[in-house]
Design a protein around this motif. Structure first.
Motif, PDB file in Angstrom:
ATOM      1  N   GLY A   1       0.628  -1.314   0.298  1.00 13.15           N
ATOM      2  CA  GLY A   1      -0.237  -0.091  -0.205  1.00 13.15           C
ATOM      3  C   GLY A   1       0.842   1.410   0.301  1.00 13.15           C
ATOM      4  N   GLU A   2       1.812   1.163   0.064  1.00 11.36           N
ATOM      5  CA  GLU A   2       2.657   1.849   0.435  1.00 11.36           C
ATOM      6  C   GLU A   2       4.146   2.386  -1.680  1.00 11.36           C
ATOM      7  N   LEU A   3       3.954   4.044  -1.568  1.00 15.40           N
ATOM      8  CA  LEU A   3       4.142   3.762  -2.590  1.00 15.40           C
ATOM      9  C   LEU A   3       6.099   4.055  -2.706  1.00 15.40           C
ATOM     10  N   GLY A   4       6.408   3.478  -4.412  1.00 16.85           N
ATOM     11  CA  GLY A   4       7.831   3.997  -4.554  1.00 16.85           C
ATOM     12  C   GLY A   4       8.609   2.550  -4.120  1.00 16.85           C
ATOM     13  N   TYR A   5       8.563   1.459  -3.253  1.00 23.60           N
ATOM     14  CA  TYR A   5       8.910   0.585  -2.944  1.00 23.60           C
ATOM     15  C   TYR A   5       9.417  -0.766  -3.104  1.00 23.60           C
ATOM     16  N   GLY A   6       8.730  -0.953  -4.636  1.00 21.24           N
ATOM     17  CA  GLY A   6       8.818  -2.015  -5.937  1.00 21.24           C
ATOM     18  C   GLY A   6       7.840  -2.086  -6.913  1.00 21.24           C
ATOM     19  N   HIS A   7       7.286  -3.102  -6.963  1.00 28.33           N
ATOM     20  CA  HIS A   7       6.508  -2.690  -8.138  1.00 28.33           C
ATOM     21  C   HIS A   7       4.662  -3.239  -7.443  1.00 28.33           C
TER      22      HIS A   7
END
Length: 439
Positions: A229-235
């Motif tokens: 649910g968090e942006l920017g840590y993977g695909h």
């Protein structure tokens, strides 16, 4: 889960293993990447980057070169002031002048997953590659759209995989052109691995998918348990992640073929394993277990012994830690990985070496007989061997015979109460001499 920011693309962001390289800017670009080796060119490596993978048993892996490859102690170690062995050369790149990794048979055969695990695919493993023509939401090898005001890209790899010559910390991140051309530098016969030679040596997304398929990409997420649910840590952490690759398209649920998020190993607890002994090992990392769409996935530990593998069930497991009992193993170099369903971590080398143990040291006349284990079958350097000391002063002695469990030493001045020390490639041990001869 939906967001309106359109900035993101392919991110291969896995925990930076045992080295402390801070995360790059979140959200990217640039993406701070790690495919088992930090994502830079080999010339930019320092010892810390090497030890991201080679964190276990590095000294003994080199010691095994002495009997097997003909090296001597002084090839790596300096002689100390008193003539003994001093600290070794610590910078890996002083000897390893060119990357050895992509010269391995597995790399030359394009079986990338052997080392990199499920972060990538093998071209011939039968993984799913779409056969339909590219559409508006098909990622481009560079990007589909660019905001000319901000310079932000989306709809392709460059939404995240941009160069950064001044990283927050750690090695420089290069662009895809540089990193891919450094897989086999200067080998023009390998051009067709990435380039569609029929289409005029162009790059096409379907050619990229030979190694970066839908399933491998859709199971890459750093620490899924805390970044879902968090942006920017993977695909797959947030719909914003989806838009980086697919431009305007936002997934309403988990991406297709997402499930057993690829596990990642940061560190294992033992620098080396002792040959012939069972060892309890703690593995730290992330994504060792997870739940997606109501399906629970958990991991096993796999020991790679060459062509064969041994699968071990953990004694204890959380999302970030595994405790496992490794059975007795013979001396040698092996691989260890974590496997969850059909997704696997990159492979970490482990070394199993003999432990030097003196069980007894007895004197008979001028002869000292030392019994124990792990002595090895022969001496490889004059800096190794047996010393006998009286009150800290070495006595003159000579070795009459030596095998893995028994050493016979001649010493005219030795007596009960003196200390004997056995030093081998893999360590040393000391004991007090017992017997009837006294000083």
């Amino acid at each position: 889960m939906k967001r309106t920011r359109i900035l993101y693309g392919l991110t291969i962001l896995v925990a930076v293993l045992s080295i402390s390289i801070a995360l790059a800017i979140v959200p990217p670009p640039p993406a701070n990447q790690d495919l088992g080796i930090y994502d830079t060119v080999y010339g930019g490596f320092a010892e810390d980057e090497c030890r991201a993978c080679h964190s276990s048993g590095v000294p003994d892996a080199h010691h095994m070169l002495v009997p097997n490859e003909g090296y001597n102690c002084t090839d790596c170690h300096k002689l100390g002031p008193s003539g003994g062995i001093d600290s070794p050369i610590r910078d890996c790149v002083k000897c390893h002048l060119a990357s050895p990794h992509h010269e391995a048979d597995e790399a030359l055969d394009r079986h990338c997953s052997y080392c990199h695990g499920s972060l990538v695919d093998d071209y011939d493993d039968g993984h799913y590659i779409p056969t339909y023509n590219s559409s508006l939401i098909t990622p481009d090898t560079s990007y589909n759209w660019k905001n000319e005001t901000t310079g932000k890209k989306w709809g392709g790899c460059e939404a995240c995989h941009e160069a950064n010559t001044t990283p927050v910390s750690g090695a420089t991140i290069h662009d895809n052109y540089v990193t891919h051309h450094n897989i086999w530098p200067g080998d023009n016969e390998k051009c067709s691995v990435c380039h569609d030679m029929v289409a005029g040596a162009n790059l096409t997304i379907r050619k990229c998918e030979d190694c970066h398929g839908v399933k491998s990409l859709h199971n890459i997420q750093y620490d899924y348990a805390t970044t879902e649910g968090e942006l920017g840590y993977g695909h797959i952490g947030d719909s914003w992640d989806c838009m980086g690759c697919h431009a305007w398209y936002e997934a309403a649920s988990d991406a297709p073929r997402t499930g057993p998020i690829t596990p990642s190993i940061d560190e294992i607890s033992h620098g080396k394993l002792v040959a012939g002994k069972e060892t309890v090992v703690t593995i730290t990392g992330n994504n060792f277990k997870n739940t997606v769409n109501g399906i629970y996935y958990t991991s096993d530990v796999v020991i790679v012994t060459g062509v064969e593998t041994t699968t071990l069930t953990p004694d204890y497991i959380t999302a970030s830690q595994i405790v496992v009992t490794i059975p007795e193993m013979a001396e040698g170099t092996y691989g260890l990985r974590v496997a969850k369903s059909d997704m696997k971590s990159k492979m970490v080398p482990i070394v199993v070496a003999s432990q030097v143990t003196i069980d007894s040291a007895k004197i008979r006349g001028a002869t000292v007989i030392v019994r124990g284990s792990g002595f090895g079958d022969e001496l490889y350097d004059e800096s190794l061997g047996v010393t006998i000391a009286c009150e800290g002063n070495d006595l003159e002695s000579s070795i009459s015979s030596w095998d893995s469990t028994r050493i016979v030493v001649k010493c005219l001045t030795a007596a009960a109460g003196d200390e004997v020390t056995v030093t081998t490639l893999y360590g040393s041990d000391s004991a007090t001499i017992v017997g009837s001869r006294i000083r």
